[in-house]
Design a protein around this motif. Structure first.
Motif, short mmCIF file in Angstrom:
data_model
loop_
_atom_site.label_atom_id
_atom_site.label_comp_id
_atom_site.label_asym_id
_atom_site.label_seq_id
_atom_site.Cartn_x
_atom_site.Cartn_y
_atom_site.Cartn_z
N ALA A 90 -26.84 -7.53 27.06
CA ALA A 90 -25.61 -8.14 26.54
C ALA A 90 -24.47 -8.04 27.54
CB ALA A 90 -25.22 -7.47 25.22
N ALA A 91 -24.42 -6.94 28.29
CA ALA A 91 -23.36 -6.78 29.30
C ALA A 91 -23.54 -7.80 30.42
CB ALA A 91 -23.39 -5.36 29.85
N GLY A 92 -24.80 -7.98 30.89
CA GLY A 92 -25.04 -8.95 31.94
C GLY A 92 -24.75 -10.37 31.50
N VAL A 93 -25.12 -10.71 30.28
CA VAL A 93 -24.85 -12.05 29.74
C VAL A 93 -23.35 -12.27 29.60
CG1 VAL A 93 -25.16 -13.59 27.78
CG2 VAL A 93 -27.09 -12.22 28.58
N ALA A 94 -22.65 -11.27 29.08
CA ALA A 94 -21.19 -11.39 28.90
C ALA A 94 -20.50 -11.62 30.24
CB ALA A 94 -20.65 -10.14 28.20
N TRP A 95 -20.93 -10.88 31.26
CA TRP A 95 -20.34 -11.08 32.59
C TRP A 95 -20.63 -12.49 33.10
CZ3 TRP A 95 -22.20 -12.51 37.31
CH2 TRP A 95 -21.32 -12.37 38.40
N LEU A 96 -21.86 -12.96 32.92
CA LEU A 96 -22.24 -14.28 33.40
C LEU A 96 -21.43 -15.37 32.70
CD1 LEU A 96 -24.20 -15.82 35.26
CD2 LEU A 96 -25.83 -15.85 33.37
#
Length: 436
Positions: A149-155
């Motif tokens: 979820a953190a990686g998706v949010a950053w993307l």
């Protein structure tokens, strides 16, 4: 006092500053995962999930992530990640790629988002420790969901506060129990985690929020999901480490398309096959010693289908002794039906280390003993499996695995080469050829 999620979000929101080594290792992991995804596209689990969500004319990113992450984990050939006790990339890569295609992101953004999501998985996994996994939680779908979820949010371009919101939301979506290992639902755990990670980030983008202390706070993730040994000092050390987790611990690609709990024993057998002269028919008995959680993962001494065979030490060891390796073609209904009747299947035993022994050491080796009909007894042990940073795959190993997974795919060599230089790709549409 700053919360764990706030610490994580602050780290994730920093300007990407990853080394060339981290980028290279990330690209290798992305390539490995996409090969596994393609190989799993016709698996029963993938087909069932695809059918269940077939009503969309143009599926949203969360559903694209769901189907493709299920496929990436379907044949259990995808990488392992120790800090997350998870198959990290099977969740990360499909979730990030679904969003990257939707957002028209480039290859460099995909690689950076992967590294951010992987480190976030490490933060969460280190917080709850191996007690989480040993208790029966499937880290791929719990830790994998939150970190991804953190990686998706950053993307998606969310700021530090938005990444924090996504992490908090993902905690409420994290689920998945190891009791489903050996069933078609296990690959769905990866799909579920990828979908939930995308949903968490999309909810966070609207301003939806939850408690920022939900990882360490009362009735939070740590308390409810069998966490042990957490300290804020430990998290601080991770956050201050100048190198990325992929450089210090790494992800481990699999040499064999079966449960990672078998791999150290299989590699030990491969070592013995290389150093000693014997054939499968020379074997009188095989005994294996593994970790407690590994023993619990391998529940099938007499597997009835290819999914159970992937979680059967008896099956995997018997095939390894006969063939000297394992490939995708060893896990088919026809192959399992033949192997079930082989005399070797009943000559293989397995035990685990005792809890008090595991309490004294972080990583006890896996042992194998072969008793031969001529009276010889061969012993070997392995502290780790091939594919680690200490014993990495060669370029030939990686390419051979990708080719094995992508049989029948037109231009697979060209796609493999383009993934190897993916930061130079302004569009990721060429990867659609690998997706379900």
């Amino acid at each position: 006092m700053i919360t764990v999620i706030e610490n994580m979000a602050e780290w994730c929101a920093r300007e990407p500053r990853f080394s060339a080594t981290a980028h290279r290792l990330a690209k290798e992991a992305i390539s490995d995962t996409l090969g596994c995804l393609y190989a799993g596209r016709e698996d029963y689990s993938t087909l069932a999930v695809r059918q269940a969500w077939s009503g969309y004319q143009t599926p949203p990113a969360a559903i694209v992530a769901l189907i493709n992450a299920t496929s990436a984990h379907a044949i259990d050939y995808d990488d392992n990640f120790g800090p997350g006790m998870s198959h990290a990339s099977a969740v990360l890569v499909p979730a990030l790629l679904a969003v990257a295609l939707q957002e028209e992101a480039n290859g460099e953004a995909l690689v950076n988002a992967y590294l951010i999501g992987l480190q976030a998985q490490a933060f969460v996994g280190d917080m709850v420790s191996s007690s989480h996994y040993t208790a029966g939680w499937h880290g791929t779908s719990t830790i994998g969901c939150i970190g991804t979820a953190a990686g998706v949010a950053w993307l998606k371009g969310l700021d530090q506060a938005g990444i924090g919101r996504a992490l908090s939301i993902a905690v409420s979506l994290a689920s998945g129990v190891k009791g489903q290992f050996g069933t078609p639902l296990k690959p769905f755990h990866a799909g579920m985690a990828a979908r939930n990670a995308v949903d968490a980030a999309e909810l966070a983008a609207t301003g939806m929020s939850g408690r920022l202390d939900i990882l360490e706070g009362q009735m939070g993730f740590y308390e409810l999901f069998a966490g042990a040994g957490f300290s804020t000092e430990k998290l601080a050390r991770w956050a201050e480490e100048p190198r990325h987790i992929i450089e210090t611990i790494g992800v481990m690609p699999k040499k064999y398309p079966c449960c990672g709990s078998t791999h150290r024993v299989l590699d030990a057998i491969a070592d013995l096959q290389a150093s000693s002269a014997f054939r499968a028919e020379d074997i009188e008995a095989v005994s294996c010693k593994v970790g407690i959680s590994n023993l619990r993962n391998l529940a099938y001494t007499d597997p009835h289908d290819e999914m159970q065979a992937r979680f059967s030490m008896n099956y995997c060891v018997a095939r390894m002794l006969e063939a000297g390796s394992l490939s995708v073609t060893d896990f088919t209904p026809a192959r399992v039906a033949v192997q079930r009747t082989h005399p070797l299947m009943t000559c293989i035993s397995m035990e685990s280390w005792q809890p008090e022994e595991e309490a004294l050491a972080d990583n006890l080796p896996h042992l194998v003993t072969l008793t031969l009909r001529d009276g010889r007894i061969l012993h070997h042990q392995r502290p780790g499996a091939r594919g680690s940073l200490a014993e990495p795959f060669s370029e030939d190993d990686r390419r051979q695995k990708f080719t094995d997974c992508c049989r029948g795919l037109v231009d697979s060599d060209e796609i493999y080469q383009r993934i190897g230089a993916i930061e130079q790709e302004e569009s990721l549409t060429f990867l659609r050829a690998l997706l379900v």
